[in-house]
Design an enzyme around this catalytic site. Structure first.
Site, PDB file in Angstrom:
ATOM      1  N   GLY A 218      -9.036   5.602  -5.346  1.00  0.00           N
ATOM      2  CA  GLY A 218      -8.150   5.130  -4.434  1.00  0.00           C
ATOM      3  C   GLY A 218      -6.769   5.380  -4.512  1.00  0.00           C
ATOM      4  O   GLY A 218      -6.273   6.199  -5.111  1.00  0.00           O
ATOM      5  N   ASN A 219      -5.913   4.781  -3.781  1.00  0.00           N
ATOM      6  CA  ASN A 219      -4.459   4.941  -3.982  1.00  0.00           C
ATOM      7  C   ASN A 219      -3.704   3.782  -3.707  1.00  0.00           C
ATOM      8  O   ASN A 219      -4.349   2.614  -3.122  1.00  0.00           O
ATOM      9  CB  ASN A 219      -3.965   6.158  -2.827  1.00  0.00           C
ATOM     10  CG  ASN A 219      -4.093   5.767  -1.514  1.00  0.00           C
ATOM     11  OD1 ASN A 219      -3.588   4.830  -1.089  1.00  0.00           O
ATOM     12  ND2 ASN A 219      -5.355   6.453  -0.954  1.00  0.00           N
ATOM     13  N   ARG A 220      -2.373   3.843  -3.736  1.00  0.00           N
ATOM     14  CA  ARG A 220      -1.551   2.629  -3.665  1.00  0.00           C
ATOM     15  C   ARG A 220      -1.212   2.056  -2.374  1.00  0.00           C
ATOM     16  O   ARG A 220      -0.246   1.159  -2.227  1.00  0.00           O
ATOM     17  CB  ARG A 220      -0.226   2.891  -4.453  1.00  0.00           C
ATOM     18  CG  ARG A 220      -0.347   3.239  -5.804  1.00  0.00           C
ATOM     19  CD  ARG A 220       0.982   3.503  -6.518  1.00  0.00           C
ATOM     20  NE  ARG A 220       0.739   4.055  -7.680  1.00  0.00           N
ATOM     21  CZ  ARG A 220       0.638   3.571  -8.867  1.00  0.00           C
ATOM     22  NH1 ARG A 220       0.560   2.198  -8.938  1.00  0.00           N
ATOM     23  NH2 ARG A 220       0.270   4.122 -10.163  1.00  0.00           N
ATOM     24  N   ALA A 285      -3.811   6.438   4.464  1.00  0.00           N
ATOM     25  CA  ALA A 285      -3.709   7.505   3.031  1.00  0.00           C
ATOM     26  C   ALA A 285      -5.161   7.583   2.826  1.00  0.00           C
ATOM     27  O   ALA A 285      -5.634   6.744   1.808  1.00  0.00           O
ATOM     28  CB  ALA A 285      -2.913   6.800   1.903  1.00  0.00           C
TER      29      ALA A 285
END
Ligand code: PMT
Length: 406
Positions: A218-220, A285
Site C-alpha cells: 500500500g502507500n501513505r 494513489a
C-alpha cells in the site's frame, strides 16, 4: 508560469446569512453547537426561537454565539417587523431541532411563534432537522406533513435512529450538527452552485494489494485530498461519487461513496461511476504493481530465513484504461523532477490537466491538511498555486474544471 493567486475566503458559507430556528426539544442544546459550526463555516447567523425552546436553552447562549440579537417573542423584538425583516435577510432558514408541532404548523401555514412566522415570511430555502419521539415521527399526521413540506421544496435532514429522550430506541434523534451543516451546504449548492446539475466523480486514498490474507502492498494516502475535492464539488451543487481506497474519513453528507481495496476494484467502480459523469478528478494513489500470487494463508517465516522475494506484476493504469469522456484531471505525486514527470503523465494519461504535488515538501502531499500544487494544462499553460488548505486547492481545481465544462 503564472504568479501565485491570492487565496480568497474559501470558507463554505462565507458571505451567507443563515437564520437558525430553534424549537422546544431537549435536542435544543445541540443547536448551540450547530450555531458555532455555522459561524466557523463563515456564515452570519441570526437565531429565532420559540418560547418552549427558550425553556431548554436561553437566548443569551445564542446571542453570545452569534453576536446578534435573538428573537423569541416578536412583540418584544427590538426591530420593528422583525418577523419579516429576519426572513427577508436570510439566505437560508435552518430549523433545528424541529418538533412535530413545528412541522405541523409549517405544513399548515400556521404561525404561533417566531420560527414558523419566519418560515412563512421567507423566500429562502428551508432545511428542517426533526427531533421527536419515534412514534410521533411515524404517525400518519407527521408523515403527511413531511410529504406536504417536501412537495413544496423544503429539505429534511434526518432524523437519525438511536436512543431517544423517552428511553425508547428508534427514528427521531436530531442528526449531528456536522451533518446538518453538510445538508445545508449541499442544499445551497444545489440551488445556487455553479456545478448544479453536474456529476463529478472523485477518487481518493491508496489501494491495498494483498500479499496474503493479513498483509498488503500500500502507500501513505489518507484520502484527505480526494475527500476535500468531493466536499467542495458537493458544496458547489454537483452530484458527487467518491471511489475510495480504505481510509479513516467520514463520508461528506450527500456524497455517494464506493469503497474499494485494489486497483482492479477501483477500475471497475470508476468505469461504472464515470459512464455519465461530467468530470473525473483522480486524486487516489493506486498501486502501480501488485503481488503476482497472493498467498491463500498467512505467510510464515521458515527457520533461519533472512530474506524474502515477492514478484510484483504491473497493475492496469486506471486513467489510461477508462473510456474517454468528460473532463479528466489527474494528480502527480512526485519526489523529484516534478515538472518533467507531471508533463509525461499529462500526455500518457490523456488528461485535460494534472495537479502535481511534491510529496516530500513540508505541508504538502500525504496526510497533511494543506497542499502546494502546480497545475500543468494540456495546452501547455503552467500555474503554480500557493500553499493552501486541501479544501481551497479543491476549489482551485474545480474552477479550472468549470472553465473546461463551459
Ligand atoms: O490522500 P492524502 O493523504 O490527502 O494525499 C494526497 C495525495 C498525495 C495522494 C494526492 O495529492 C496525490 O498526489 N494523488 C496522486 C497519487 C498518485 O498515485 O500519483 P502518481 O503520480 O503515481 O499517478 C499519476 C496519476 O495516475 C494519478 O492521478 C493516479 O491516480 C493515476 N493512476 C496511478 C496508478 C494507476 N495504476 N492508475 C492510475 O490511474
Amino acid at each position: 508560469m503564472s504568479a501565485p493567486a491570492e487565496p480568497r475566503d474559501i470558507r463554505p458559507l462565507a458571505g451567507k446569512r443563515v437564520v437558525l430556528g430553534v424549537t422546544g426539544s431537549i435536542a435544543a442544546y445541540k443547536a448551540a453547537d450547530l450555531c458555532s459550526k455555522l459561524r466557523q463555516a463563515g456564515a452570519t447567523v441570526e437565531v429565532v426561537m420559540t418560547a418552549a425552546a427558550a425553556q431548554f436553552v436561553t437566548p443569551l447562549t445564542f446571542q453570545s454565539l452569534t453576536a446578534n440579537a435573538v428573537v423569541s417573542d416578536m412583540f418584544l423584538a427590538a426591530e420593528a417587523e422583525a418577523h419579516v425583516e429576519v426572513a427577508r435577510r436570510a439566505d437560508a432558514l435552518v430549523i433545528a431541532p424541529a418538533t412535530a408541532d413545528c412541522i405541523a404548523n409549517l405544513a399548515h401555514g400556521q404561525t404561533p411563534d417566531m420560527v414558523t412566522l419566519t418560515a412563512l415570511a421567507t423566500t429562502a430555502p428551508v432545511l428542517v432537522a426533526p427531533a421527536m419521539d419515534s412514534q410521533m415521527w411515524a404517525h400518519p399526521a407527521t408523515r403527511a406533513n413531511v410529504e406536504t413540506l417536501e412537495s413544496r421544496g423544503v429539505t429534511f435532514v434526518g432524523p437519525a435512529s438511536g436512543r431517544l429522550a423517552s428511553g425508547r430506541t428508534g427514528a427521531g434523534r436530531l442528526v449531528e450538527p456536522v451533518h446538518i451543516l453538510g445538508a445545508l451546504r449541499a442544499m445551497l449548492g444545489k440551488q445556487q452552485g455553479d456545478f448544479a446539475g453536474r456529476k463529478v466523480v472523485v477518487s481518493a486514498g491508496g489501494t491495498q494489494e494483498p500479499l496474503d490474507p493479513v498483509r498488503f502492498v500500500g502507500n501513505r494516502s489518507t484520502g484527505k485530498m480526494g475527500f476535500a475535492i468531493a466536499e467542495a464539488a458537493r458544496d458547489r451543487g454537483a452530484a458527487v461519487t467518491i471511489v475510495t481506497g480504505p481510509v479513516a474519513l467520514e463520508t461528506p453528507y450527500g456524497v455517494a461513496r464506493v469503497d474499494v481495496s485494489t486497483v482492479a476494484e477501483m477500475l471497475e467502480a470508476l468505469t461504472a461511476a464515470t459512464l455519465d459523469s461530467d468530470a473525473l478528478v483522480m486524486s487516489a494513489a493506486p498501486a502501480d504493481f501488485r503481488p503476482e500470487s497472493p498467498a491463500g494463508q498467512k505467510m510464515k517465516k521458515a527457520p533461519g530465513q533472512e530474506t524474502m522475494t515477492v514478484t510484483l506484476v504491473k497493475n492496469p493504469d486506471i486513467l489510461a484504461s477508462l473510456p474517454a469522456g468528460g473532463v479528466r484531471v489527474g494528480f502527480a505525486a512526485e519526489t523529484h523532477d516534478l515538472a518533467k514527470h507531471a508533463v509525461e503523465k499529462l500526455a500518457s494519461k490523456r488528461l485535460d490537466f494534472i495537479v502535481a504535488n511534491d510529496v516530500t515538501a513540508a505541508g504538502s502531499g500525504f496526510g497533511t491538511d494543506t497542499n502546494q500544487v502546480t497545475l500543468f494544462h494540456a495546452g501547455g499553460t503552467v500555474e503554480e498555486l500557493p500553499i493552501m488548505t486541501k479544501y481551497a486547492v479543491a476549489h482551485a481545481i474545480l474552477d479550472r474544471v468549470k472553465a473546461l465544462l463551459q
